[in-house]
Design a protein around this motif. Structure first.
Motif, PDB file in Angstrom:
ATOM      1  N   LYS A  93      69.518  17.471 -49.211  1.00  0.00           N
ATOM      2  CA  LYS A  93      70.258  17.648 -48.068  1.00  0.00           C
ATOM      3  C   LYS A  93      69.491  18.744 -47.153  1.00  0.00           C
ATOM      4  CE  LYS A  93      74.699  16.111 -49.130  1.00  0.00           C
ATOM      5  NZ  LYS A  93      76.283  16.362 -49.001  1.00  0.00           N
ATOM      6  N   THR A  94      68.902  19.633 -47.595  1.00  0.00           N
ATOM      7  CA  THR A  94      68.454  20.973 -46.877  1.00  0.00           C
ATOM      8  C   THR A  94      66.837  21.028 -47.113  1.00  0.00           C
ATOM      9  OG1 THR A  94      68.544  22.758 -48.626  1.00  0.00           O
ATOM     10  CG2 THR A  94      70.532  22.144 -47.132  1.00  0.00           C
ATOM     11  N   GLY A  95      66.503  20.709 -48.006  1.00  0.00           N
ATOM     12  CA  GLY A  95      65.000  20.863 -48.392  1.00  0.00           C
ATOM     13  C   GLY A  95      64.321  22.093 -48.300  1.00  0.00           C
ATOM     14  N   CYS A  96      65.087  23.282 -48.351  1.00  0.00           N
ATOM     15  CA  CYS A  96      64.756  24.495 -48.503  1.00  0.00           C
ATOM     16  C   CYS A  96      63.696  24.699 -49.233  1.00  0.00           C
ATOM     17  CB  CYS A  96      65.976  25.509 -48.506  1.00  0.00           C
ATOM     18  SG  CYS A  96      67.145  25.461 -47.327  1.00  0.00           S
ATOM     19  N   ALA A  97      63.829  24.475 -50.545  1.00  0.00           N
ATOM     20  CA  ALA A  97      62.989  24.805 -51.453  1.00  0.00           C
ATOM     21  C   ALA A  97      61.369  24.056 -51.369  1.00  0.00           C
ATOM     22  CB  ALA A  97      63.402  24.441 -52.911  1.00  0.00           C
ATOM     23  N   ARG A  98      61.405  22.927 -50.860  1.00  0.00           N
ATOM     24  CA  ARG A  98      60.263  21.851 -50.486  1.00  0.00           C
ATOM     25  C   ARG A  98      59.790  22.974 -49.616  1.00  0.00           C
ATOM     26  NH1 ARG A  98      62.458  18.002 -49.212  1.00  0.00           N
ATOM     27  NH2 ARG A  98      62.356  17.991 -47.019  1.00  0.00           N
ATOM     28  N   ARG A  99      60.312  23.086 -48.211  1.00  0.00           N
ATOM     29  CA  ARG A  99      59.509  23.666 -47.412  1.00  0.00           C
ATOM     30  C   ARG A  99      59.108  25.029 -47.508  1.00  0.00           C
ATOM     31  NH1 ARG A  99      63.882  21.594 -44.480  1.00  0.00           N
ATOM     32  NH2 ARG A  99      65.228  23.554 -44.477  1.00  0.00           N
ATOM     33  N   ASP A 100      59.690  26.051 -48.284  1.00  0.00           N
ATOM     34  CA  ASP A 100      59.270  27.193 -48.963  1.00  0.00           C
ATOM     35  C   ASP A 100      58.075  26.927 -49.659  1.00  0.00           C
ATOM     36  OD1 ASP A 100      59.513  30.102 -49.247  1.00  0.00           O
ATOM     37  OD2 ASP A 100      59.892  29.779 -51.103  1.00  0.00           O
ATOM     38  N   GLN A 101      57.881  26.173 -50.749  1.00  0.00           N
ATOM     39  CA  GLN A 101      56.658  25.770 -51.372  1.00  0.00           C
ATOM     40  C   GLN A 101      55.757  25.434 -50.650  1.00  0.00           C
ATOM     41  OE1 GLN A 101      56.465  26.560 -55.055  1.00  0.00           O
ATOM     42  NE2 GLN A 101      58.265  27.695 -54.122  1.00  0.00           N
ATOM     43  N   ASN A 102      55.849  24.508 -49.663  1.00  0.00           N
ATOM     44  CA  ASN A 102      54.952  24.072 -48.614  1.00  0.00           C
ATOM     45  C   ASN A 102      54.217  25.222 -47.903  1.00  0.00           C
ATOM     46  OD1 ASN A 102      55.059  21.565 -49.335  1.00  0.00           O
ATOM     47  ND2 ASN A 102      56.283  20.624 -47.982  1.00  0.00           N
ATOM     48  N   CYS A 103      55.111  26.148 -47.395  1.00  0.00           N
ATOM     49  CA  CYS A 103      54.734  27.321 -46.699  1.00  0.00           C
ATOM     50  C   CYS A 103      53.937  28.192 -47.539  1.00  0.00           C
ATOM     51  CB  CYS A 103      55.790  28.401 -46.150  1.00  0.00           C
ATOM     52  SG  CYS A 103      56.628  27.277 -44.887  1.00  0.00           S
ATOM     53  N   ARG A 104      54.310  28.290 -48.636  1.00  0.00           N
ATOM     54  CA  ARG A 104      53.599  29.226 -49.624  1.00  0.00           C
ATOM     55  C   ARG A 104      52.209  28.801 -50.149  1.00  0.00           C
ATOM     56  NH1 ARG A 104      56.857  33.133 -52.543  1.00  0.00           N
ATOM     57  NH2 ARG A 104      59.010  32.887 -51.905  1.00  0.00           N
ATOM     58  N   ARG A 105      52.170  27.338 -50.290  1.00  0.00           N
ATOM     59  CA  ARG A 105      50.553  26.457 -50.567  1.00  0.00           C
ATOM     60  C   ARG A 105      49.926  27.072 -49.231  1.00  0.00           C
ATOM     61  NH1 ARG A 105      52.831  23.010 -53.392  1.00  0.00           N
ATOM     62  NH2 ARG A 105      53.837  22.014 -51.792  1.00  0.00           N
ATOM     63  N   ALA A 106      50.440  26.644 -48.219  1.00  0.00           N
ATOM     64  CA  ALA A 106      49.615  26.790 -46.855  1.00  0.00           C
ATOM     65  C   ALA A 106      48.992  28.358 -46.674  1.00  0.00           C
ATOM     66  CB  ALA A 106      50.635  26.359 -45.633  1.00  0.00           C
ATOM     67  N   ALA A 107      49.786  29.187 -47.071  1.00  0.00           N
ATOM     68  CA  ALA A 107      49.563  30.517 -46.984  1.00  0.00           C
ATOM     69  C   ALA A 107      48.335  30.983 -47.879  1.00  0.00           C
ATOM     70  CB  ALA A 107      50.707  31.601 -47.253  1.00  0.00           C
ATOM     71  N   ARG A 108      48.489  30.254 -49.245  1.00  0.00           N
ATOM     72  CA  ARG A 108      47.461  30.434 -50.149  1.00  0.00           C
ATOM     73  C   ARG A 108      46.086  30.027 -49.581  1.00  0.00           C
ATOM     74  NH1 ARG A 108      51.607  29.407 -53.905  1.00  0.00           N
ATOM     75  NH2 ARG A 108      50.796  27.281 -53.971  1.00  0.00           N
ATOM     76  N   GLU A 109      46.296  28.706 -48.951  1.00  0.00           N
ATOM     77  CA  GLU A 109      44.960  28.121 -48.422  1.00  0.00           C
ATOM     78  C   GLU A 109      44.337  28.977 -47.167  1.00  0.00           C
ATOM     79  OE1 GLU A 109      43.222  23.912 -47.247  1.00  0.00           O
ATOM     80  OE2 GLU A 109      45.503  24.139 -47.858  1.00  0.00           O
ATOM     81  N   ILE A 110      45.337  29.373 -46.383  1.00  0.00           N
ATOM     82  CA  ILE A 110      44.726  30.156 -45.413  1.00  0.00           C
ATOM     83  C   ILE A 110      44.035  31.382 -45.935  1.00  0.00           C
ATOM     84  CG2 ILE A 110      45.409  31.587 -43.423  1.00  0.00           C
ATOM     85  CD1 ILE A 110      47.521  29.637 -42.734  1.00  0.00           C
ATOM     86  N   LEU A 111      44.718  31.945 -46.849  1.00  0.00           N
ATOM     87  CA  LEU A 111      44.045  33.268 -47.392  1.00  0.00           C
ATOM     88  C   LEU A 111      42.637  32.962 -48.039  1.00  0.00           C
ATOM     89  CD1 LEU A 111      47.008  35.048 -48.948  1.00  0.00           C
ATOM     90  CD2 LEU A 111      45.560  35.800 -47.004  1.00  0.00           C
TER      91      LEU A 111
END
Length: 114
Positions: free
Chosen positions: A66-84
């Motif tokens: 219903k919320t997708g919070c965990a998935r969005r958070d994991q996607n943000c963390r993955r994106a941050a790692r790639e940006i770094l």
């Protein structure tokens, strides 16, 4: 993978479970106790433990659906790692293909905006 996924979902939504579900979940997934051991500690049947865990797992999955919070958070963390990683390459390699690296960083940023 299922156990790891459930533990992650518990980190996000565990406080929404009943105290008994939380106890059962913690003993099963964090302390690695068997259903029989949990039942003995809590003074309930093995089936009671199983039922509590099944309901807890269903609720955790339902909340994520219903919320997708965990998935969005994991996607943000993955994106941050790639940006770094990309910015580190830009900083350390003078011969880096700057246009393609900066374009990829911009793509990641746009994905995060969505």
């Amino acid at each position: 993978m299922e156990t790891l996924e459930l533990v992650l979902l518990y980190d996000y939504y565990g406080s929404l479970l009943t105290p008994r579900m939380q106890e059962c979940f913690d003993m099963r997934y964090n302390q690695d106790l068997s259903l029989g051991e949990i039942g003995e500690i809590l003074g309930i049947s093995r089936q009671g433990v199983h039922d509590n865990l099944s309901r807890a797992e269903a609720l955790l999955r339902n909340m994520e659906e219903k919320t997708g919070c965990a998935r969005r958070d994991q996607n943000c963390r993955r994106a941050a790692r790639e940006i770094l990683e990309l910015t580190s390459r830009l900083r350390s390699d003078p011969k880096a293909d700057m246009p393609s690296l900066t374009e990829r960083i911009m793509e990641i940023a746009r994905e995060l905006e969505e």
